[in-house]
Design a protein around this motif. Structure first.
Motif, short mmCIF file in Angstrom:
data_model
loop_
_atom_site.label_atom_id
_atom_site.label_comp_id
_atom_site.label_asym_id
_atom_site.label_seq_id
_atom_site.Cartn_x
_atom_site.Cartn_y
_atom_site.Cartn_z
N ASP A 77 6.05 -2.06 2.63
CA ASP A 77 5.30 -3.30 2.69
C ASP A 77 4.39 -3.32 3.92
O ASP A 77 3.24 -3.77 3.85
N ARG A 78 4.92 -2.80 5.03
CA ARG A 78 4.10 -2.76 6.25
C ARG A 78 2.91 -1.82 6.08
O ARG A 78 1.77 -2.17 6.40
N SER A 89 0.29 -3.32 3.85
CA SER A 89 -0.44 -4.47 4.41
C SER A 89 -1.43 -4.07 5.50
O SER A 89 -2.37 -4.81 5.78
N ASN A 132 -6.30 -2.44 0.94
CA ASN A 132 -6.70 -2.59 2.35
C ASN A 132 -7.28 -1.29 2.91
O ASN A 132 -7.19 -1.03 4.11
#
Length: 193
Positions: free
Chosen positions: A80-81, A84, A101
């Protein structure tokens, strides 16, 4: 101003080539040979590194390595990190990045990364990306090295450092045992010599 951290896995003799054994190098696969507790602790160390980062800076091949292993669709704290974080990919051929991203940097590498470094307020971590890392080292854009050393010497293979036009002095700022057999060495670049 941001800080560029080049993070890499390598053998005792500095080989970075084919850690997972997928490239056909006769000594490939050295990463997984540590196994067990060492790789569990390695994962914790790299996850912590991701949580300290503000962005990732990757060469095209390292970007494709992450995408091919499904990082874009994984879940869990570490994934998840990574998902993101802003990701900047240096490539003249990649057009449509598949990892969210992600921004492709297509201009002159040194100028683009220098601009990013001025705009960023934290760590930009470069994972692997040896061609990119060597260019950044040559132009004094790397601020810190984090080298995870695996307990094997291969005697041959592509090395972490390439040729440079001059010496690159560094200062050891941390040594940490990871698991039972890995060592994480952290160096900062010395610019005032």
């Amino acid at each position: 101003m941001g800080k560029i951290v080049w993070s890499a896995n390598l053998t005792l003799d500095g080989v970075v080539q084919d850690p997972t054994g997928e490239e056909g190098f006769r000594h490939g696969g050295w990463f997984g040979e540590s196994g067990g507790k060492d790789l569990e602790e390695w994962a914790k160390a790299l996850s912590a590194e991701a949580f300290g980062a503000e962005a990732l800076l990757l060469g095209r091949r390292s970007y494709e390595y992450f995408v091919a292993r499904g990082w874009a669709s994984r879940s869990g704290d570490w994934a998840d990190r990574l998902n993101s974080l802003p990701k900047y990919i240096v490539s003249s051929t990649l057009e449509e990045p598949k990892w969210r991203n992600s921004t492709v940097l297509t201009g002159e590498v040194v100028r683009e990364v220098s601009r990013l470094k001025q705009e960023c307020d934290g760590e930009m971590v470069v994972y692997g990306s040896y061609q990119l890392g060597r260019v950044l080292m040559e132009h004094d854009l790397v601020d810190e090295l984090r080298l995870m050393v695996f307990p094997v010497a291969l005697g041959t293979g592509e090395r972490f450092f390439g040729e440079t036009s001059d010496k690159k002095p560094m200062r050891l700022i941390n040594v940490r045992t990871v698991g039972d057999g890995l060592v994480l060495l952290t160096y900062e670049m010395v610019r005032d010599v």
